[in-house]
Design an enzyme around this catalytic site. Structure first.
Site, mmCIF file in Angstrom:
data_model
loop_
_atom_site.group_PDB
_atom_site.id
_atom_site.type_symbol
_atom_site.label_atom_id
_atom_site.label_comp_id
_atom_site.label_asym_id
_atom_site.label_seq_id
_atom_site.Cartn_x
_atom_site.Cartn_y
_atom_site.Cartn_z
ATOM 1 N N SER A 121 20.562 -8.139 -0.476
ATOM 2 C CA SER A 121 19.240 -8.742 -0.714
ATOM 3 C C SER A 121 18.249 -7.734 -1.271
ATOM 4 C CB SER A 121 18.685 -9.282 0.599
ATOM 5 O OG SER A 121 19.303 -10.499 0.928
ATOM 6 N N GLY A 122 17.474 -8.202 -2.274
ATOM 7 C CA GLY A 122 16.445 -7.333 -2.845
ATOM 8 C C GLY A 122 16.968 -6.497 -3.984
ATOM 9 N N ASP A 156 10.475 -15.695 -2.886
ATOM 10 C CA ASP A 156 11.058 -14.600 -2.110
ATOM 11 C C ASP A 156 10.955 -13.288 -2.881
ATOM 12 O OD1 ASP A 156 14.358 -13.941 -0.627
ATOM 13 O OD2 ASP A 156 12.338 -13.276 -0.078
ATOM 14 N N HIS A 171 12.052 -11.589 2.263
ATOM 15 C CA HIS A 171 12.716 -11.830 3.561
ATOM 16 C C HIS A 171 13.237 -10.549 4.199
ATOM 17 C CE1 HIS A 171 16.707 -12.287 1.346
ATOM 18 N NE2 HIS A 171 17.082 -11.603 2.393
ATOM 19 N N GLY A 182 23.084 -7.745 2.841
ATOM 20 C CA GLY A 182 22.879 -6.306 2.618
ATOM 21 C C GLY A 182 22.569 -6.021 1.164
#
Lengths: 374, 240
Positions: B184-185, B91, B42, B182
Site C-alpha cells: 500500500s502507498g 485514499d 489508510h 505491505g
C-alpha cells in the site's frame, strides 16, 4: 488472559480468544459487519466459526464476498441468515457465550447451495463443517434457527419485487439482474435518495452539496451556496472574505482558498497576479532571480529557465494595473509572490513587465538502471 | 507483490519505505519532490502523528542498509479531507519530509501526470513494493508488470464495492501479478514516450491477495489528485 487459560473472570473457560485480557473478558461486541446488520441479534463474539479473530478480518475474508454473491442465486431462502451466524456468531448477553447455528440449518444451506458453487468451480467453505454444530432440541445446548420472517437479503442487497436478492451494486447498473427487472425500474437519483446533477444527470450524495468539492461535471453542486456582499469574494468552502484580503499572502478562508491560484502565466508567459479580485501586471523594476524562482515554485512548475523584462505592447497596456516589488522584502521570509508586491496603481517607470519560462524539475529518470554494454 | 520478481538497486529510485517503530516497514511511498512524497491515507489509520514516521529511500534490501540509502523524518502528513475508510475512497496523502533529500542515481523523484492525463486501458505499467509475495514478506524490493484495466471491466470484479473516478485498476483477471498487503502507498508507474516515468497510481486495495478470490488491484488514481497535490505543497511551502 495473561497465560493460555482465562482468569476466573472469564467464567473459567479454558481458552480465550486473542483479545480477552485478565481485566476484560466480556466477549460480546456489537455487530459492525455491513452484510449482517439486519439480523435478529445485535451482538457477536469472536473468534467466529471460520477462525477469524475480528470483524475487520471477517470483512475482508473470501467468505464475506462469497455468501452475498451466492445469495443472489436463491439457492436457499435462509442462506444469508446461516452465513451471518457463522461470520458473526450470536453472543448471548447473559452467558457472554457464542450461540451456534443448528446443524439442520447448516445442512440445508450446504445441500441446496454447494452444487451451485460447483458450477463455477468453487467449493463450499471448508471451515463450515456442519458436524461442529449441535442438533436442535438437545438438552442444555441452544442453537439458532431462522424465524419465518427473517430477512433473506442483507443490507448490501437490493430486494427484487419477486423477493430475490441482488447485490446493491447491480441496482440501476443498466443490466436487469432481477428476474422481474425491478432492479432497473426506479432508477432516478431521487428514487435512490440521491441528488441529480442538472447537467450530466449523475447522482451524488446530498452531503456532497456545497461541501467545497465540485462533484458534478459542471460544478452545479457548488453553485449558489452562499451570498457574499459586493465587497466580498466567495471561498471554495463558500465562506465570504473581504476582497481586499484576497491574495494578500495570508490565509483568511478557513480552507485557505483565498490564496489559491493568485499567480499565473498568460499565453505569452507574462506573470499575472490576481489580487483583491482584480488582475495586475508586475512592474519589472526591482525584479530578481529569487522572485522568478519563487513564482515558478508556487505554481508547481519547477524552476525558472528564463526571465525577460519586456515592453508590454498590448493594446490594453495603457489601462493596465501595475504591482510593484516591495523593496523591503527579505529573502529569508518565505512568502508567495503576491505577498512581495504592493503600491498598487502607481505607474511603472520602465513600462516593462516580466515574462517567465519555468520547467519541470528533473523527474522520472533512472540513471542507475541504464543499459551497460558488456 | 504477487507473481513479481526481485528488482535491482536503482531501478525504481522514487520508491520509498514508510516506517514506524517498532514495526519497521509499514507501507510503500513515492518520492515526488526533494521534500515531498505520496502514499495512501489508510496507512495512517491508528498512527496519525508525523512524529512516529520516517521515510527510507535509496534502499533495495530492507534488511541491508545500502550506501545510497537516505532516511528522513516525516515533518507533516496531509490526508485528503474526503478520505473515506469504509469504502477506501480518496485514499491519498502528501508526506512532507523534515529536510530535502539529495537527488542521486538511487534517489530520484517520479513525474506527476498532467491533470486528466490517464493511461490507456491495456497499457502495461509497473508496480513495486516490499509487500507480501503470497507466502512471506520479502526483504528485497519486488517489481511486477501489470496491465491497466478499464473501470467498467474492473467494476465487474468487485460486486460489493464501487470503483470511483478516484480509483484506477490494474492487474489481471487471474490475479497472477498483483500488489498485496505491505505494498500500500507504493507506485504504479508507466513509461512515457519520451522515456520518462510518470506516477499514475498508489497501491490502495483489492481482494485478499492470497485468497481464492482473484482479480485486479485497485490504485488511488493520481491523475485525479494532481491539482490537489500541487496545492498542498504550495500551502505548506508558504506556510498558508
Amino acid at each position: 488472559c495473561i497465560s493460555t487459560s482465562c482468569l476466573s473472570g472469564c467464567h473459567g473457560n479454558t481458552t480465550c480468544d486473542l483479545r480477552d485480557t485478565g481485566s476484560n473478558c466480556s466477549g460480546c461486541e456489537p455487530i459492525s459487519l455491513e452484510i449482517c446488520m439486519n439480523l435478529p441479534y445485535n451482538f457477536t463474539r469472536f473468534p467466529n466459526y471460520l477462525g477469524h479473530h475480528s470483524q475487520k478480518e471477517t470483512s475482508v475474508s473470501w467468505e464475506s464476498s462469497l455468501f452475498p454473491a451466492l445469495v443472489q442465486t436463491s439457492c436457499y431462502k435462509y442462506l444469508m441468515f446461516f452465513a451471518c451466524t457463522v461470520l458473526v456468531p450470536m453472543c448471548d448477553p447473559l452467558t457472554q457465550q457464542r450461540v451456534p447455528p443448528c446443524r439442520s440449518l447448516c445442512l440445508s444451506s450446504k445441500e441446496r447451495c454447494e452444487s451451485v458453487l460447483g458450477i463455477v468451480g468453487l467449493q463450499w467453505p471448508e471451515d463450515t463443517n456442519c458436524t461442529q454444530f449441535p442438533e436442535e432440541g438437545q438438552t442444555n445446548t441452544s442453537c439458532l434457527l431462522p424465524d419465518p420472517d427473517v430477512n433473506e437479503c442483507s443490507p448490501s442487497h437490493f430486494k427484487c419485487r419477486s423477493g430475490r436478492c441482488v447485490l446493491s451494486s447491480k441496482l440501476c447498473d443498466g443490466q436487469t439482474d432481477c428476474d422481474d427487472d425491478s432492479d432497473e425500474e426506479t432508477c432516478g437519483c431521487v428514487e435512490r435518495g440521491l441528488w441529480e446533477c442538472p447537467g450530466d444527470k449523475t447522482c451524488i450524495n446530498h452531503n456532497m452539496i456545497c461541501d467545497g468539492f465540485p462533484d458534478c461535471s459542471l460544478k452545479e453542486d457548488e453553485h449558489n451556496c452562499s451570498v457574499c456582499s459586493s465587497h466580498e469574494l466567495e471561498c471554495s468552502n463558500h465562506e465570504c472574505v473581504h476582497r481586499s484580503l484576497w491574495c494578500d499572502s495570508r490565509k483568511h478562508c478557513s480552507d485557505s482558498s483565498d490564496e489559491w491560484n493568485c499567480v499565473s502565466l498568460s499565453e505569452g508567459g507574462l506573470v499575472v497576479v490576481y489580487k483583491s479580485g482584480m488582475e495586475y501586471q508586475v512592474c519589472a523594476d526591482g525584479w530578481s532571480s529569487n522572485h522568478s524562482s519563487i513564482t515558478c515554485t508556487q505554481m508547481g512548475l519547477g524552476s525558472p529557465v528564463s526571465t525577460e523584462m519586456v515592453q508590454d505592447r498590448s493594446l490594453s497596456a495603457v489601462r493596465r494595473r501595475w504591482l510593484h516589488i516591495n523593496p523591503h522584502w527579505s529573502e529569508h521570509n518565505i512568502i508567495p509572490l503576491q505577498g512581495m508586491l504592493g503600491k498598487r496603481g502607481q505607474s511603472c517607470q520602465s513600462h516593462k513587465t516580466i515574462s517567465l519560462l519555468c520547467t519541470k524539475d528533473e523527474c522520472g529518470r533512472r540513471p542507475a538502471a541504464r543499459m551497460v554494454k558488456r | 507483490i504477487l507473481g513479481g520478481r526481485t528488482s535491482r538497486p536503482g531501478r525504481w529510485p522514487w520508491q520509498c519505505s514508510l516506517q514506524s517503530d517498532p514495526s519497521g516497514h509499514i507501507c510503500g511511498c513515492v518520492l515526488i519532490g526533494r521534500k515531498w512524497a505520496l502514499t495512501v491515507a489508510h496507512c495512517f489509520e491508528g498512527r496519525e502523528s508525523a512524529d512516529v514516521w520516517k521515510v527510507v529511500l535509496g534502499i533495495n534490501n530492507l534488511d541491508h542498509p545500502s550506501p545510497y540509502m537516505q532516511t528522513r523524518q516525516v515533518k507533516s502528513i496531509i490526508v485528503h479531507s474526503r478520505y473515506n475508510r469504509a469504502v477506501v475512497d480518496y485514499d491519498i496523502s502528501v508526506v512532507e519530509l523534515e529536510s530535502e533529500v539529495e537527488v542521486t542515481s538511487y534517489v530520484r523523484p517520479i513525474c506527476l501526470p498532467n491533470h486528466g492525463q490517464l493511461p490507456k486501458p491495456d497499457k502495461y505499467c509497473h508496480i513495486t513494493g516490499w509487500g507480501h509475495v503470497g507466502n512471506r514478506m520479502p526483504f528485497k524490493l519486488q517489481e511486477g508488470e501489470v496491465r491497466i484495466i478499464s473501470v467498467s471491466q474492473c467494476q465487474s470484479y468487485f460486486d460489493m464495492k464501487t470503483i470511483t473516478s478516484r480509483m484506477l485498476c490494474a492487474g489481471y483477471e487471474a490475479g497472477t501479478i498483483d500488489s498485496c498487503m505491505g505494498d500500500s502507498g507504493g507506485p504504479l508507474v508507466c513509461e512515457e514516450d519520451d522515456g520518462r516515468w510518470s506516477l499514475y497510481g498508489l497501491t490502495s486495495w483489492g481482494s485478499v491477495c492470497f485468497s481464492k478470490f482473484l482479480g485486479p488491484g485497485v490504485y488511488a488514481n493520481v491523475t485525479h489528485f494532481t491539482e490537489w497535490i500541487k496545492r498542498q505543497i504550495y500551502l505548506r511551502t508558504f506556510h498558508l
